[in-house]
Design an enzyme around this catalytic site. Structure first.
Site, PDB file in Angstrom:
ATOM      1  N   ILE A   1       0.855  -1.175   0.000  1.00 31.83           N
ATOM      2  CA  ILE A   1       0.000   0.000   0.000  1.00 31.83           C
ATOM      3  C   ILE A   1       0.896   1.231   0.000  1.00 31.83           C
ATOM      4  O   ILE A   1       2.047   1.166   0.403  1.00 31.83           O
ATOM      5  CB  ILE A   1      -0.993   0.010   1.188  1.00 31.83           C
ATOM      6  CG1 ILE A   1      -0.270  -0.123   2.533  1.00 31.83           C
ATOM      7  CG2 ILE A   1      -2.041  -1.074   1.034  1.00 31.83           C
ATOM      8  CD1 ILE A   1      -1.203  -0.126   3.737  1.00 31.83           C
ATOM      9  N   ASP A   2       0.363   2.329  -0.482  1.00 27.84           N
ATOM     10  CA  ASP A   2       1.156   3.536  -0.640  1.00 27.84           C
ATOM     11  C   ASP A   2       1.652   4.063   0.699  1.00 27.84           C
ATOM     12  O   ASP A   2       1.059   3.806   1.751  1.00 27.84           O
ATOM     13  CB  ASP A   2       0.328   4.619  -1.338  1.00 27.84           C
ATOM     14  CG  ASP A   2      -0.130   4.201  -2.726  1.00 27.84           C
ATOM     15  OD1 ASP A   2       0.613   3.450  -3.379  1.00 27.84           O
ATOM     16  OD2 ASP A   2      -1.235   4.604  -3.138  1.00 27.84           O
TER      17      ASP A   2
END
Length: 303
Positions: A137-138
């Protein structure tokens, strides 16, 4: 060396093998796949092929994933929020602001640095700088990630992602009033031709599907739960922007006039998968971070 096999589905018929494999396993770049093809570690139906080979439905692709090089990542004693752990898999709640894996210019303070300190038995299947990482995930997205602790677990979890059996639900705050209660965005995602640092909905992109449901409305803002059917880079951020409801605080895809949250208001709240060893379905939930809850309370008080 670990062998991984994939069977080509009908919708991939006619794609170049490097494109087909990078869409199946997004952690592998087309350059890396091309190198493996030239080295002969990728075979189709038992035979070596060239990078321009176009796959056919039913093709069985076998990849002898090379042994991982000695990891040049310094283990760091970071405060990790481990939600679940056993001999095969680990689920961690990543805070906003933490990068998942090292990259040039950002070699410390990442989730991988912390994982290397926490446990020595991570899967090596994903290469030198990404041990155990099955998906990511970012940096400014918080929430749940699954981590493989051995190569067998890694292969199982990746196959579940490919087969779309992993449950991944995110809570996002977006600009705009979404009048309908739910919807599905089915739009292919690829690199933005105008800005190579961004993704966009493009005709020749990878298949991408996001389901969303409204959780709460705050006048000019809407809180939604987004369920990923596929997992393309920046998928929720790109898809919600595409339909006219960009994420609040998103520096890359959102409007310039937005709430300053230090990044997109996005949290990976629910993660479910079949255990790689027992086959039991496991599902985990984590509450919204305190600053996210405070933001929602502020919006509620305005309305």
């Amino acid at each position: 060396m670990t062998q991984v096999t994939y069977t080509i589905e009908e919708q991939q018929q006619g794609e170049r093998i490097d494109k087909a494999l990078s869409s199946i396993q997004s952690e592998w770049s087309r350059t890396q796949i091309g190198n493996w093809i030239s080295e002969g570690v990728i075979k189709v139906n038992g035979d070596a092929v060239k990078a321009k080979y176009k796959v056919k439905a039913g093709d069985i692709i076998a990849i002898d994933v090379p042994e991982v090089e000695e990891l040049d990542v310094v283990p760091e004693d970071l405060a990790l929020d481990i939600v679940y752990e056993d001999a095969h898999v680990l689920v961690v709640n990543k805070p906003k602001g933490m990068v998942v894996h090292p990259a040039p210019g950002h070699m410390g303070g990442t989730l991988v640095n912390g994982l290397m300190y926490h446990c020595k038995d991570l899967s090596g299947i994903n290469g030198v700088l990404r041990p155990g990482i099955v998906h990511r995930i970012d940096k400014d997205t918080s929430g749940l990630l699954m981590v493989a602790k051995n190569d067998t677990a890694h292969e199982s979890l990746v196959n579940q992602l490919v087969n779309k059996t992993v449950t991944r639900k995110y809570i996002a705050l977006v600009h705009g009033h979404i009048a309908h209660d739910k919807g599905t965005i089915d739009a292919p995602i690829g690199r933005d031709q105008k800005d190579r640092q961004k993704q966009a909905v493009v005709d020749n992109g990878k298949h991408a599907v996001t389901h969303f449901q409204v959780v709460e409305r705050f006048g000019d803002y809407t809180l939604v739960e987004c369920r990923l059917e596929t997992g393309r880079t920046h998928q929720i951020r790109v898809h919600m922007n595409y339909i006219g409801f960009p994420l609040v605080g998103d520096p890359k895809y959102g409007p310039k006039k937005t709430i300053d949250f230090g990044g997109q208001v996005l949290h990976a709240a629910t993660l479910g998968f079949d255990h790689p060893s027992s086959g039991e379905y496991l599902e985990f939930e984590t509450p919204l971070p305190a600053d996210y809850e405070q933001l929602l309370n502020d919006l509620r008080n305005r309305h």
